[in-house]
Design a protein around this motif. Structure first.
Motif, short mmCIF file in Angstrom:
data_model
loop_
_atom_site.label_atom_id
_atom_site.label_comp_id
_atom_site.label_asym_id
_atom_site.label_seq_id
_atom_site.Cartn_x
_atom_site.Cartn_y
_atom_site.Cartn_z
N PHE A 10 0.83 -1.19 0.00
CA PHE A 10 0.00 0.00 0.00
C PHE A 10 0.87 1.26 0.00
N TYR A 52 0.05 5.12 1.51
CA TYR A 52 -0.85 6.01 2.21
C TYR A 52 -0.29 7.43 2.12
N GLN A 99 -0.56 11.42 3.93
CA GLN A 99 -1.02 12.20 5.09
C GLN A 99 -0.82 13.67 4.77
N GLY A 115 -5.52 12.83 8.90
CA GLY A 115 -5.14 11.45 9.11
C GLY A 115 -4.63 10.80 7.85
N LEU A 116 -4.19 9.55 7.97
CA LEU A 116 -3.69 8.81 6.81
C LEU A 116 -4.84 8.42 5.89
N LEU A 146 -5.70 6.11 2.32
CA LEU A 146 -5.21 5.14 1.37
C LEU A 146 -5.10 5.80 -0.01
N PHE A 203 3.53 7.34 2.92
CA PHE A 203 3.96 6.17 3.66
C PHE A 203 3.73 4.92 2.81
N SER A 216 1.00 -5.42 4.27
CA SER A 216 0.01 -6.05 5.13
C SER A 216 0.03 -7.55 4.94
N MET A 222 -0.49 -4.54 9.57
CA MET A 222 0.12 -3.62 8.61
C MET A 222 1.35 -2.95 9.21
N ARG A 223 2.44 -2.96 8.46
CA ARG A 223 3.69 -2.32 8.88
C ARG A 223 3.98 -1.17 7.94
N PHE A 224 4.40 -0.04 8.52
CA PHE A 224 4.62 1.18 7.75
C PHE A 224 6.10 1.54 7.68
N GLY A 225 6.47 2.20 6.59
CA GLY A 225 7.75 2.85 6.52
C GLY A 225 7.74 4.14 7.33
N ALA A 226 8.88 4.81 7.38
CA ALA A 226 9.02 6.00 8.21
C ALA A 226 8.39 7.24 7.59
N TYR A 264 -2.49 2.28 16.48
CA TYR A 264 -1.10 2.59 16.14
C TYR A 264 -0.64 3.81 16.95
N GLY A 314 6.78 6.93 11.07
CA GLY A 314 5.61 6.20 10.59
C GLY A 314 4.85 5.59 11.76
#
Lengths: 109, 116
Positions: free
Chosen positions: A34, A36, A38, A43-44, A46, A89, A93, A97-101, B35, B42
């Motif tokens: 994904f 995302y 912001q 908020g984030l 999609l 971002f 998933s 879900m894991r996000f990058g920085a 989160y 992030g």
């Protein structure tokens, strides 16, 4: 474990320039990928997604292709606008879900 | 409502105070996630609910953090004896799918917690 690494920012471009934000991932299974976005004070949201290898996600002129051979999901746009200024971002998933920085993009008129 | 609603939008707590953050997910969404997003970073996973069951709480940073979703809809994230390092934006997300994979998440606007 699963993780995402994305291009460090900030990125500053002039209006109508070409955009690439790199994203690579590490995963043990076959995750969905994904992007995302912001916007300031929000908020984030999609932006786009791809659920299997070679899928291309696209939305609002942005595109990203799920490349299993290079474990990448780079975000591209042919001609950026001032309104694209935001933090982007990359995420993967599997069971969660894991996000990058995040990569901050600023587009100047 | 049409989106994920979080309240309060902003919270200032004195160190040592307990706080409770609320999340109203999209009606019918099975999955709910919390989160933590530190400034310039992030979102970091905290915990995941499938209906009322908390299936994963591996991201909760300490036993001061507690989350519940007793009726499978509204969720509350509670932080006891707040510390300065708890200052962050707390994001709630919901998803139609049972694991979230492939569906994407809908995020709320977050609660910005500042511990002074």
């Amino acid at each position: 474990g699963n993780s995402v690494t994305q291009m460090e920012g900030p990125v500053t471009l002039s209006e109508e320039a070409f955009l690439t934000i790199n994203c690579t991932y590490t995963a043990t299974g076959y995750p969905s990928l994904f992007w995302y976005v912001q916007y300031p004070g929000e908020g984030l949201q999609l932006l786009l997604k791809a659920t299997k290898a070679d899928d291309k996600g696209s939305n609002k002129g942005f595109e990203a292709t799920y490349r299993k051979e290079t474990t990448s999901f780079h975000l591209e746009k042919g001609s950026v606008q001032v309104s694209d200024s935001a933090v982007y971002f990359c995420a993967l998933s599997d069971s969660d879900m894991r996000f990058g920085a995040g990569t901050r993009l600023t587009v100047k008129p | 409502g049409a989106g994920v609603s979080q309240s309060p939008r902003y919270k200032v707590a004195k160190r040592g105070q307990d706080v409770a953050l609320r999340c109203d997910p999209i009606s019918g969404h099975v999955s709910l996630f919390w989160y933590q997003q530190a400034l310039g970073q992030g979102p970091e996973f905290l915990t995941y609910f499938q209906n009322e069951a908390q299936l994963d709480k591996s991201g909760l940073p300490s036993d001061r953090f507690f989350a519940e979703r007793p009726e499978g809809s509204v969720s509350t994230l509670k932080i006891q004896r707040t510390q300065q390092e708890d200052s962050a934006v707390y994001l709630c997300a919901s998803s139609l799918g049972t694991t979230g994979a492939g569906y994407g998440y809908t995020f709320g606007s977050g609660t910005r917690l500042t511990v002074v």
